[in-house]
Design a protein around this motif. Structure first.
Motif, PDB file in Angstrom:
ATOM      1  N   ARG A 293       0.711  -1.315   0.027  1.00 50.22           N
ATOM      2  CA  ARG A 293       0.057  -0.008   0.035  1.00 50.22           C
ATOM      3  C   ARG A 293       1.016   1.340  -0.025  1.00 50.22           C
ATOM      4  O   ARG A 293       0.561   2.169  -0.382  1.00 50.22           O
ATOM      5  N   GLU A 294       2.074   1.129   0.376  1.00 50.23           N
ATOM      6  CA  GLU A 294       2.772   2.282   0.552  1.00 50.23           C
ATOM      7  C   GLU A 294       4.168   2.513  -0.473  1.00 50.23           C
ATOM      8  O   GLU A 294       4.752   3.530  -0.465  1.00 50.23           O
ATOM      9  N   GLN A 295       3.909   1.695  -1.386  1.00 52.94           N
ATOM     10  CA  GLN A 295       4.661   1.725  -2.643  1.00 52.94           C
ATOM     11  C   GLN A 295       4.017   2.754  -3.694  1.00 52.94           C
ATOM     12  O   GLN A 295       2.922   2.832  -3.569  1.00 52.94           O
ATOM     13  N   GLN A 296       4.949   3.106  -4.457  1.00 55.71           N
ATOM     14  CA  GLN A 296       4.520   4.205  -5.464  1.00 55.71           C
ATOM     15  C   GLN A 296       3.413   3.228  -6.490  1.00 55.71           C
ATOM     16  O   GLN A 296       3.892   2.143  -6.986  1.00 55.71           O
ATOM     17  N   VAL A 297       2.704   3.892  -6.941  1.00 54.12           N
ATOM     18  CA  VAL A 297       1.760   3.409  -8.080  1.00 54.12           C
ATOM     19  C   VAL A 297       2.275   3.223  -9.372  1.00 54.12           C
ATOM     20  O   VAL A 297       2.587   4.492  -9.912  1.00 54.12           O
ATOM     21  N   GLY A 298       2.491   2.128  -9.964  1.00 57.15           N
ATOM     22  CA  GLY A 298       3.028   2.230 -11.512  1.00 57.15           C
ATOM     23  C   GLY A 298       1.904   1.790 -12.393  1.00 57.15           C
ATOM     24  O   GLY A 298       0.842   1.758 -12.027  1.00 57.15           O
TER      25      GLY A 298
ATOM     26  N   GLU B 293      -3.154  12.141 -10.959  1.00 58.98           N
ATOM     27  CA  GLU B 293      -2.669  13.382 -11.424  1.00 58.98           C
ATOM     28  C   GLU B 293      -2.628  14.420 -10.285  1.00 58.98           C
ATOM     29  O   GLU B 293      -1.544  15.226 -10.127  1.00 58.98           O
ATOM     30  N   GLU B 294      -3.640  14.533  -9.532  1.00 58.37           N
ATOM     31  CA  GLU B 294      -3.604  15.151  -8.394  1.00 58.37           C
ATOM     32  C   GLU B 294      -2.662  14.866  -7.206  1.00 58.37           C
ATOM     33  O   GLU B 294      -1.961  15.735  -6.583  1.00 58.37           O
ATOM     34  N   LEU B 295      -2.596  13.525  -7.139  1.00 56.31           N
ATOM     35  CA  LEU B 295      -1.374  12.989  -6.358  1.00 56.31           C
ATOM     36  C   LEU B 295       0.115  13.184  -6.778  1.00 56.31           C
ATOM     37  O   LEU B 295       1.020  13.328  -5.818  1.00 56.31           O
TER      38      LEU B 295
ATOM     39  N   GLN C 286       4.597  10.987  -6.369  1.00 56.83           N
ATOM     40  CA  GLN C 286       4.828  10.090  -5.189  1.00 56.83           C
ATOM     41  C   GLN C 286       3.524   9.358  -4.701  1.00 56.83           C
ATOM     42  O   GLN C 286       3.402   8.946  -3.645  1.00 56.83           O
ATOM     43  N   ALA C 287       2.656   9.022  -5.920  1.00 58.04           N
ATOM     44  CA  ALA C 287       1.340   8.576  -5.527  1.00 58.04           C
ATOM     45  C   ALA C 287       1.617   7.371  -4.950  1.00 58.04           C
ATOM     46  O   ALA C 287       2.243   6.294  -5.475  1.00 58.04           O
ATOM     47  N   THR C 288       1.007   6.929  -3.898  1.00 57.76           N
ATOM     48  CA  THR C 288       1.019   5.476  -3.326  1.00 57.76           C
ATOM     49  C   THR C 288      -0.358   4.785  -3.370  1.00 57.76           C
ATOM     50  O   THR C 288      -1.475   5.551  -3.810  1.00 57.76           O
ATOM     51  N   LEU C 289      -0.282   3.622  -3.470  1.00 64.03           N
ATOM     52  CA  LEU C 289      -1.497   2.796  -3.700  1.00 64.03           C
ATOM     53  C   LEU C 289      -2.457   3.207  -2.528  1.00 64.03           C
ATOM     54  O   LEU C 289      -3.902   3.172  -2.678  1.00 64.03           O
ATOM     55  N   SER C 290      -1.964   3.316  -1.301  1.00 61.89           N
ATOM     56  CA  SER C 290      -3.030   3.629  -0.279  1.00 61.89           C
ATOM     57  C   SER C 290      -3.762   5.188  -0.419  1.00 61.89           C
ATOM     58  O   SER C 290      -5.021   5.130  -0.471  1.00 61.89           O
ATOM     59  N   ALA C 291      -2.837   5.947  -1.018  1.00 61.87           N
ATOM     60  CA  ALA C 291      -3.560   7.225  -1.184  1.00 61.87           C
ATOM     61  C   ALA C 291      -4.480   7.198  -2.372  1.00 61.87           C
ATOM     62  O   ALA C 291      -5.499   7.631  -2.096  1.00 61.87           O
ATOM     63  N   LEU C 292      -4.030   6.593  -3.170  1.00 62.60           N
ATOM     64  CA  LEU C 292      -4.975   6.335  -4.506  1.00 62.60           C
ATOM     65  C   LEU C 292      -6.363   5.642  -4.161  1.00 62.60           C
ATOM     66  O   LEU C 292      -7.371   6.207  -4.547  1.00 62.60           O
TER      67      LEU C 292
END
Length: 143
Positions: free
Chosen positions: A73-78, A106-108, A111-117
């Motif tokens: 969840r804390e890894q960057q979204v690929g 785009e908002e994130l 550094q977008a993480t899965l958790s944030a997404l």
């Protein structure tokens, strides 16, 4: 992890690597981990946690799975993860899923993480649609 015998000696149990006291896990797992101190063996941990030695191993295995999920969840979204999230979201909202995922990413920013997404997407959904989204994510091992 678990019980290993060398002669009559029982190997002590340790927390799974990467686990911290802030890792979110169910109470039943923490109940066992509270007794794991790097010195006690399976039988002693089971006695202290008021459970069985078999359950001790089950809870240690579950803790390791929770650590893996927390790391994921804390890894960057690929791109591959974004595609899976879009597929899961599409089950809940249809063709708008792609647009929604793109806008949140785009908002994130970079550094977008899965958790944030996932949190941002779920916040845009009704309760029923959010449950469907989460169910899809769970089926793919992402929630």
């Amino acid at each position: 992890m678990g019980r290993r015998r060398t002669g009559d000696a029982v190997t002590s149990l340790n927390w799974p690597e990467g686990l911290s006291d802030t890792t979110p896990m169910p109470y039943r797992v923490w109940k066992v981990l509270h007794a794991v101190d790097g010195l006690r063996g399976t039988d002693e941990v089971a006695r202290l946690a008021r459970t069985t030695p078999a359950d001790v191993q089950l809870q240690l295995d579950e803790a390791a799975r929770w650590v893996g999920q927390a790391v994921q969840r804390e890894q960057q979204v690929g791109d591959a993860v974004a595609r899976v999230v879009t597929q899961c979201l599409a089950a809940a909202v249809g063709p708008l899923a792609s647009l929604m995922v793109d806008e949140v990413l785009e908002e994130l920013g970079q550094q977008a993480t899965l958790s944030a997404l996932l949190n941002r997407l779920a916040a845009q959904l009704s309760h029923d649609r959010a449950q469907l989204f989460v169910r899809q994510l769970r089926e793919r091992g992402m929630a």
